[in-house]
Design a protein around this motif. Structure first.
Motif, PDB file in Angstrom:
ATOM      1  N   THR A   1       0.854  -1.188   0.000  1.00  0.00           N
ATOM      2  CA  THR A   1       0.000   0.000   0.000  1.00  0.00           C
ATOM      3  C   THR A   1       0.889   1.237   0.000  1.00  0.00           C
ATOM      4  OG1 THR A   1      -0.145  -0.103   2.416  1.00  0.00           O
ATOM      5  CG2 THR A   1      -1.894  -1.169   1.165  1.00  0.00           C
TER       6      THR A   1
ATOM      7  N   SER B   1      -7.203  -0.697   1.696  1.00  0.00           N
ATOM      8  CA  SER B   1      -6.782  -0.473   0.315  1.00  0.00           C
ATOM      9  C   SER B   1      -7.513  -1.434  -0.612  1.00  0.00           C
ATOM     10  CB  SER B   1      -5.269  -0.661   0.180  1.00  0.00           C
ATOM     11  OG  SER B   1      -4.853  -0.511  -1.161  1.00  0.00           O
TER      12      SER B   1
ATOM     13  N   THR C   1      -6.798   3.983  -1.374  1.00  0.00           N
ATOM     14  CA  THR C   1      -6.226   3.744  -0.046  1.00  0.00           C
ATOM     15  C   THR C   1      -6.614   4.850   0.915  1.00  0.00           C
ATOM     16  OG1 THR C   1      -4.318   2.551  -0.970  1.00  0.00           O
ATOM     17  CG2 THR C   1      -4.071   3.427   1.244  1.00  0.00           C
TER      18      THR C   1
END
Length: 705
Positions: free
Chosen positions: A109, A337, A371
């Motif tokens: 992420t 995410s 995200t």
């Protein structure tokens, strides 16, 4: 000759240390096989650096510790040592952040790097691990230091059903530390269909140091339930065409309820004792990581001159952290995410002569990454970030005289990030006062760049092959952390420029005799605007943006004097410097949160009979004394603490009772050494100063049918 499968746009050399390690006879390096979903290649054509951890070695390490971060620290020379926690903070690759993939599907992420991406799959379903070292743009955002790609198992049998059943117990010699794991894998082929089905479950026990004291409950993997499921179904349409669909799900949840007794940095470790305050609203861990992938292959498109691979994927990830009192009213944060992506990859033969050939690989990657980091009570710590990346790429490869390989490629990164409006969280300063929450207006951030790579490999003789390469990565790593500490009312006033890394590499590899293999690699990576964690006066970690240079060397030696006996080892060293004022003065060192200590890995493996095997692994981490404490307070800044050296031995053994049954016994920290992970020292915080795991044994039973 067996082939090597490697990502087409990666110009990396291949370190075969991990692959060779569990082989009990001399092997030629071109027998190694890898898969990175883009292109099949012979290892002697690759001008760069890749470590391959094969299935046999993964299973061997699994006997010692099922934590994938532990498996990687013992098998990848240039990867930092693990933290012993659910977080992989500090476990950088060549001093930079790494992009983690499962079968080519991104797990990291990078918009808000939560350092949980290495622990997103159970090792029982991994066939091999590719570690592509050095900056790479082949999979897009986040690969400043390289790529770690977990390649999951596939059906290898023509039987309708075959399988592997495993059951294991873990225990420490202190009482009350029992844990267990069980996994079942089924695979087979029915007409044109093939399949793999797997389920794995692990319940970890309490985790104690060499003195039998509970380790700190902060980010602890103790008393944790880990689940992993996989379903992979393929259909071979004809000799040229195939489709495959897969689902991989992983979850981990902790119900550890220990109190925290904070120690004193460098003197007394932080430990777990009594009963915890139960402040968490959600169990720590990664409650979900869903991966869905659909792919189509055609080997002979356009009159047999072109091969095509198309795949689409979806990933849904959430990880949960522990309670923190660093912001107003405290709370517990998470990172969420979702990724949607598609890749089209064409491989066209330009010519294919007796002693030379040429080909061009080209295609398009599309990725959408959404995200956010929030508190469990709903408050936003970062704004919603919605990134779209559209990247066409082209790679040309020429092989001459079966000795010389030349490759060069380009990739155009076109990224846009929509950032939502948000209010920053009010946090606590050292003096007990609070920073004021401010409203930040979002907007759209756009980034684009043309990145490239070029590499040459010259196979002179078996005993010496030379390679050199240049490759680039392009990423907007840690945008969320920059935004959440904003003191500006609009994102347009923040420093959010991307990180472009230039990686230069030179090396040599070869087979000196039938029983000696070696490799040595040197590298330099530069970035005009890097990113490092530094601690602000109000205790928060902020991002320092400045020019950087990271450089190092690594290599391995492998000896097989007899079929029943082999030994060897590897060494890695790294350094990093930065120009804080951007004035050309590179006298400031990048701190230890990224620059790990030099590391030696060594092993001995003996097979006295065809059914009995013994192995001993050693990890030695050297000391790091790169910074001085504050002369007034005597305290180190975050990331600059002195790190002492330590040496750990692990024992692995197995006995094949029959062709179907096998027993294994592994002992981690064989001599019950008291030591601390590197992060306990370099973080220079009382709460982070913890001991590492003491002696722990794992007994496993395996049945194959």
């Amino acid at each position: 000759m067996r082939k090597v499968l490697l990502s087409a746009a990666c110009l990396g050399t291949t370190t075969v240390f991990a692959q060779i390690k569990d082989t009990l006879q001399s092997q030629n390096v071109d027998e190694v096989i890898m898969t990175a979903s883009r292109k099949k290649e012979n290892i002697k054509e690759i001008p760069g650096s890749v470590t391959v951890v094969n299935e046999k070695q993964i299973q061997s390490q699994l006997t010692v510790n099922s934590d994938i971060t532990s498996i990687l620290q013992y098998t990848v020379p240039s990867l930092g040592t693990n933290s012993g926690q659910t977080s992989n903070t500090g476990q950088t690759l060549r001093g930079r952040q790494v992009l983690v993939l499962i079968d080519g599907v991104p797990q990291s992420t990078p918009l808000r790097n939560g350092a949980r991406d290495l622990r997103t799959i159970d090792p029982s379903v991994i066939e091999r691990i590719e570690v592509i070292k050095g900056a790479s743009s082949i999979y897009g955002n986040g690969a400043d230091g390289g790529i770690i790609n977990y390649i999951t198992k596939r059906s290898k049998t023509d039987q309708k059903i075959s399988g592997i059943s495993q059951f294991g117990l873990t225990a420490q010699p202190y009482g009350g530390t029992l844990g267990f794991r069980a996994s079942q894998l089924l695979s087979g082929k029915v007409n044109r269909f093939d399949y793999v089905v797997s389920m794995a479950y692990e319940r970890t026990g309490y985790m104690k140091d060499a003195n039998g004291i509970n380790l700190s409950p902060t980010y602890s993997p103790a008393k944790m339930d880990n689940y992993n499921g996989m379903l992979k179904v393929g259909y071979t349409i004809n000799n040229d065409q195939r489709i495959e669909a897969s689902y991989i799900g992983y979850a981990s949840r902790s119900d550890l309820n220990l109190g925290l007794k904070t120690g004193k940095y460098g003197i007394t470790p932080t430990i777990g004792e009594g009963v915890g305050k139960n402040l968490e609203t959600t169990p720590q861990g990664t409650p979900r990581n869903h991966n869905i992938k659909l792919s189509y292959d055609h080997k002979n498109l356009f009159w047999g001159t072109t091969a095509l691979n198309i795949n689409t994927y979806y990933q849904d990830f959430k990880t949960v952290y522990g309670y923190s009192d660093t912001f107003l009213n405290g709370g517990q944060s998470n990172v969420i995410s979702k990724k949607y992506g598609a890749r089209a990859n064409f491989d066209t033969q330009l010519w294919n002569g007796k002693n030379s050939q040429g080909e061009v690989i080209y295609g398009l990657d599309v990725l959408n990454d959404q995200t956010v980091q929030k508190l469990e009570d709903g408050r936003y710590w970062t704004p919603d970030m919605d990134m779209t990346n559209i990247a066409p790429f082209l790679l040309v490869k020429i092989d001459l005289l079966k000795k010389l390989t030349i490759r060069g490629g380009l990739r155009y990164e076109n990224m846009s990030v929509n950032v939502g409006d948000f209010n920053t969280l009010s946090s606590i300063k050292n003096d007990g006062t609070f920073t004021q929450s401010i409203f930040v207006t979002g907007g759209k951030l756009k980034y684009n760049a043309l990145v490239g790579n070029i590499g040459v490999r010259y196979n002179i003789e078996n005993y010496i092959n030379l390679f050199g390469s240049f490759s680039q990565s392009y990423s907007i790593n840690e945008l969320g952390r920059i935004l959440r500490t904003s003191t500006q009312g609009t994102i347009q006033n923040l420093e959010t420029k991307p990180i472009i890394v230039n990686n230069y590499e030179l090396g040599a590899t070869g087979q000196i005799s039938k029983w000696i293999n070696y490799e040595i690699t040197s590298y330099v990576s530069t970035s005009k605007l890097g990113a490092s964690f530094v601690q602000s006066p109000d205790r928060a970690l902020t991002i320092q943006r400045s020019p950087e240079v990271v450089y190092g060397v690594e290599g391995f030696l492998h000896f097989t004097p007899a079929k029943w006996f082999n030994f060897g080892g590897s060494y890695s060293w790294i350094e990093g410097i930065t120009s804080v004022k951007n004035d050309g003065d590179y006298s400031t060192k990048i701190n230890n949160s990224r620059i790990s200590a030099p590391k030696v890995l060594a092993y001995v493996q003996v097979r006295p009979t065809s059914s009995l095997s013994f192995g001993l692994d050693m990890l030695h981490a050297f000391k790091q004394d790169r910074f001085d404490p504050n002369p007034k307070t005597g305290l180190y800044a975050y990331g600059e603490g002195f790190v002492p050296d330590y040496t750990i031995f692990n024992l692995k053994s197995s006995y094949e009772v029959t062709h179907n049954w096998k027993l294994s016994l592994g002992i981690e920290n064989l001599f019950n050494t008291t030591y601390q992970p590197a992060i306990a020292w370099w973080s220079a915080r009382d709460s982070d100063f913890t001991n590492s795991l003491g002696m722990r044994g794992t007994f496993m039973i395996e049945y194959k049918f």
